[in-house]
Scaffold this active site. Sequence first.
Site, short mmCIF file in Angstrom:
data_model
loop_
_atom_site.label_atom_id
_atom_site.label_comp_id
_atom_site.label_asym_id
_atom_site.label_seq_id
_atom_site.Cartn_x
_atom_site.Cartn_y
_atom_site.Cartn_z
N GLU A 39 0.82 -1.21 0.00
CA GLU A 39 0.00 0.00 0.00
C GLU A 39 0.86 1.27 0.00
O GLU A 39 0.57 2.21 -0.72
CB GLU A 39 -0.92 -0.03 1.24
CG GLU A 39 -1.74 1.23 1.48
CD GLU A 39 -2.99 1.28 0.61
OE1 GLU A 39 -3.15 0.39 -0.24
OE2 GLU A 39 -3.77 2.24 0.75
N ASP A 40 1.91 1.27 0.76
CA ASP A 40 2.64 2.53 1.00
C ASP A 40 4.02 2.63 0.35
O ASP A 40 4.68 3.65 0.47
CB ASP A 40 2.82 2.76 2.52
CG ASP A 40 1.48 2.96 3.21
OD1 ASP A 40 0.52 3.29 2.50
OD2 ASP A 40 1.41 2.78 4.43
#
Length: 723
Positions: free
Chosen positions: A77-78
């Site tokens: 996600e990051d």
Amino acid sequence: MNSPYFDPLEQKIGGYSRADQAFIRKAFDFANEAHKGQERQSKEPYITHPVAVASILADMHLDIFSVVTGLLHDTVEDTSTSIESIQKEFGNEVADLVQGVTKLSKIELKSHKTKEAENFRKLVLAMSDDIRVLLVKLADRLHNMRTLSYKKFQESRERTARETMEIYAPLAERIGMHEIQEELEDRAFRELKPNIYESFIKRLELLQVEGDNIIEKVKEDLKKTLFSVGVIGEVSGRQKTPYSIWNKTSHKEVKFEQISDVMAFRIIVNSIPDCYQALGAVHSHYTVLPGKFKDYIGTPKPNHYQSLHTTVGHQGQSIEIQIRTKEMHAIAEYGVAAHWEYKQKSLDSQNIGKEGRQYGWLRTLLDILDTANGPEEFLEHTKMEMYPNRVFCFTPLGEIISLPKGATCIDFAYAVHSDIGNKCTSAKINGKLVPLRTEISNGDQVEVITSPNHEPSPAWEKFVVTGRARSSIRRYVRLKKRSQFITLGVRIVEKYFEKKGKKFERQLLEPILENFNCQNIDDLLFAVGNGEYTGQEIVSSLFHDNDIMSQQIPTNQFHSLKSQKEKELDSGKPASCFPIFIKDLIPGLAVHYAKCCHPLPGDKIIGIRIKGKGYTVHTLGCEVLNQYDDKQDRLEDAFWNETEGFQFTGRIKVSMINQPGNLGMVSNIIGSEKCNIGNLKITNREVEFSDLVFDLEVQNTGQLESIISNLKGCLVVTKVERI
Ligand code: MN
């Protein structure tokens, strides 16, 4: 290579095998590299967060894959990490878990409505197809709540706290993780009601001082009580959390001063008989408060929580006491995770292989959910299918809509509002335009595009699964059908009035309603439109014209249909006719187009009356008409009105030479006329030639003729005809 950020986790994983420890270390190095340069809002390096999450999971003694997922849960996600690289480095199981957590992170509660929260919880469960996804998510949320104060904006802190209170704490409760539930609730409460929280803390401190360390005193007293009956057990005592006290008061509107129920004690013993013996001792030593005793050992809660609960009075305070065994205690604190640990220990002692241990806790969970009440609690192998029959999706405003599995965008539109359903023209799923019949998946964001003049199609019924959508479509079609029949009825009666040289007005029908057994004028017009009565019957009843009433049509009035039409063509004048205004009569309702001759705008047409169904339109040359030579009263002349924008089916037969690529050539010619091929059938195939029947979607005869002449010019085509 040593990293100080690994230390907190290293301390927690001593119980894991050497190989597992090495696997965890590998995941740490991977995550550390991926998050390099990133910071938490606390200004700490980002890696401290996944380490903390993995530590929580290791503390719960979860399996190695859960702990590793804890370390990797934010990498996809990051950071620029791909799920494929995780799969390559850590295998399918970890990759699936990381992907599951990543998907969950993308959904967010936006509404305040209680019903939405319930649906959102279901969505989270539905998306956690492996319960470990949910466990990692809960650990993630727990650490985010522990570090909530570093978030800069109050609005964002509040949103996280509210989501925690409404979604994640109840989910933790549901799978029996009370310790996590309590901490989540307390931290969320502190953010959402800071003033109440502070005042509770102060009051509780004061109470503690005034009570002169009352908790320690009661603890000692309980120990003595147990000793007196010869039960060995541990006693612990604590103040309840501000949230749990407030939660009780807010419902009953009790002032803090009146609350005496702020202490909770726990007695942990070795066996179930000891539980009841301890209870007996407590009840004989203190004043029992009536109605407070609950036996969750005899009747466990659905999440398998077991304990004896009682409340007793002591020096003006009421004291809550829970009595349970060690195993019950572990389940009460760690829920499904504790089951796993206990199972593992007993398996260890039986010397069962490693693999059996690894999934032991999942099997236990399976047992729990299998025996749990309620159809929603269902588990299949390691997959957790909590809601096998539902999908949960979002409106563009973030509201959650729950639909049965298999529901399409049309179901969604009707679920939002029947008006939206009736007027929907297309839909977007996650921003992409899709056909209306597209099935919706969990977590999809669905947007419906409407147009004020659009109408539902009877064909939609095939694409819906909800009763709401189905009945709305049916209702609409039914009403539409009726109004279509009434319109058609007016046209027919008008024509017969015209023949009589009279002007038609609705009110004129009033006196003859009874003759036709109709309640009102619309009913009568409807009956004419759907073919129950003819226009002739209406006018003869009205003008007492018995000749026509007998339904015998003078033969001189209807010669051969063809000759009549030919005359009309010669004179260039339209014959008397009832106009079929194709534009406002929906094909398939009041007017059907015959499948035998496929009439097109431009063709000379005639309508055949079929009782109860209205009229079927044939081309004037259709052979079917021969059967009506002696049933002329069932025929009505018709002609086309405005038909622009409508598609009709034209059928042609093409004979062509068999050669690779020839069919493509024919299709290209058809396509170049901007015409869709609705259906294609090979009717005859010989060595040299094939006969093909095409159903073409065209607007009128002109377009079809132009296609035919283009095909005639094609070298591989030997014959083209309309059929
Ligand atoms: Mn996270």
